[in-house]
Design a protein around this motif. Structure first.
Motif, short mmCIF file in Angstrom:
data_model
loop_
_atom_site.label_atom_id
_atom_site.label_comp_id
_atom_site.label_asym_id
_atom_site.label_seq_id
_atom_site.Cartn_x
_atom_site.Cartn_y
_atom_site.Cartn_z
N GLU A 273 86.21 12.72 54.03
CA GLU A 273 84.93 13.23 54.53
C GLU A 273 84.30 14.20 53.53
N ASN A 274 82.99 14.01 53.28
CA ASN A 274 82.29 14.80 52.27
C ASN A 274 81.53 15.99 52.84
N VAL A 275 82.09 16.71 53.79
CA VAL A 275 81.32 17.82 54.39
C VAL A 275 81.05 18.90 53.34
N PRO A 276 79.79 19.31 53.18
CA PRO A 276 79.47 20.34 52.19
C PRO A 276 80.10 21.68 52.54
N ILE A 277 80.56 22.38 51.51
CA ILE A 277 81.15 23.72 51.65
C ILE A 277 80.22 24.71 50.94
N VAL A 278 79.69 25.67 51.68
CA VAL A 278 78.83 26.68 51.04
C VAL A 278 79.74 27.69 50.34
N LEU A 279 79.79 27.62 49.02
CA LEU A 279 80.65 28.54 48.26
C LEU A 279 80.03 29.93 48.22
N PHE A 280 78.72 29.98 48.03
CA PHE A 280 77.99 31.27 48.00
C PHE A 280 76.70 31.07 48.78
N GLU A 281 76.50 31.93 49.77
CA GLU A 281 75.27 31.89 50.56
C GLU A 281 74.19 32.64 49.76
N GLY A 282 73.10 31.99 49.50
CA GLY A 282 72.03 32.62 48.72
C GLY A 282 71.38 33.78 49.44
N TYR A 283 70.79 34.68 48.67
CA TYR A 283 70.09 35.83 49.26
C TYR A 283 68.88 36.18 48.40
N SER A 284 67.98 36.95 48.99
CA SER A 284 66.87 37.58 48.27
C SER A 284 66.39 38.73 49.14
N PHE A 285 66.32 39.91 48.56
CA PHE A 285 65.90 41.07 49.34
C PHE A 285 65.40 42.19 48.43
N ASP A 286 64.58 43.07 49.00
CA ASP A 286 64.13 44.28 48.33
C ASP A 286 65.00 45.45 48.77
N GLU A 287 65.30 46.33 47.83
CA GLU A 287 66.04 47.55 48.17
C GLU A 287 65.67 48.64 47.18
N ASN A 288 65.17 49.75 47.66
CA ASN A 288 64.74 50.86 46.79
C ASN A 288 63.78 50.38 45.69
#
Lengths: 195, 195
Positions: free
Chosen positions: A2-17
């Motif tokens: 079965e070829n179920v995808p594995i999310v190795l790294f969940e993407g992000y984008s955010f502002d901080e300071n």
């Protein structure tokens, strides 16, 4: 297998300071063909290699690298995967040989019976998405065609970064109509609501 | 110190025995700020490192990496330059921090008094070119805004790969009107004819 995808790294984008941080999602399909979709920023090679080891894989075990588009936070570590065919947006290559494939004309690239790459432009003019057929349903790994689950409620999240809003909207609708799960460019995987 | 650009690798693209081969030009500016423009395919890291050593440079000595656009044969080895700020098309970043810069609105990015990066879209929607002012004249390192010197005589060479021919033509004219020398994406440097 079965070829179920594995999310190795969940993407992000955010502002901080008053600073802005971003990293694209990185997904593994482990199976007869091992596929990596999007390879983070150029500084993330060690982290990516370490994560692959948890799945008993070395970079040399990867058969295909697919970068959903040519932004730096989605293709930074392609160098790790020297045994793979690289599909970067509409370009398909290995070393300096580029293979003829007509994504521009709408042609799908079939990796195997369960995995294919399709053109879904709009965020850039040459985006692709990966479709994975599993017993749990159809997964679409879309890069920034979808920023995150919430970008349908706040359309600025994707429209501000789009080079062609109409085209991107049409390709979003296409993916929503066929996929059961979406792995977006900068947020957690989400289930597509069905009506 | 004079910032004359050094072509480390002359880009190429050609067909041979029904196969297509391509690699982008790679240029070094050695000076107060060491700048690399375009970083070849992902398999070329060793060759690029070796070439830099001939100029007494390690990858860690590079202050800026500029990728003229997000195609794989122009940004394959960005991973080598972990101390540098990366300008990839319209994106400016280091690690996962992205800096606010309005290439989309036409803003120039000034590296120093002699080197700046300007938006020149057309080949893709987010191309940039590097302008270098020297005592010998103005050098423009353009990526695929120009494929090679001959692409003015055979316009198919650039138009077939353009996402916006009108925009690319206008930006080509702009560069031709200001530059003395052009380093194109896939051919030798050439002198701009002046009338």
């Amino acid at each position: 297998m079965e070829n179920v995808p594995i999310v190795l790294f969940e993407g992000y984008s955010f502002d901080e300071n008053d600073k802005y941080y971003a990293r694209g999602s990185c997904t593994l399909i482990k199976g007869p063909q091992n596929v990596i979709i999007d390879t983070l920023n150029a500084w993330d090679g060690d982290e990516l290699t370490e994560k692959l080891q948890r799945y008993q894989l070395q970079p040399s075990d990867i058969n295909y690298v697919v970068c959903t588009h040519g932004h730096s936070d989605h293709m930074g570590c392609n160098y790790l995967f020297k045994h793979a065919i690289h599909i970067v947006g509409y370009d398909v290559s290995h070393t300096d040989e580029f293979y003829d494939h007509d994504f521009k004309g709408g042609e799908e690239y079939v990796i195997n019976g369960d995995i294919k790459v399709i053109p879904t432009p709009g965020h850039t003019s040459q985006d692709v998405s990966v479709l994975v057929c599993t017993s749990q349903g159809l997964y679409a790994i879309t890069g920034d065609l979808f920023e995150c689950e919430g970008d349908a409620q706040d359309e600025n999240l994707w429209q501000e970064n789009s080079v062609n809003v109409d085209l991107q909207r049409a390709n979003r609708q296409k993916i929503l109509s066929i996929a059961d799960y979406i792995i977006p460019g900068h947020g957690p995987m989400f289930k597509v609501p069905k009506f």
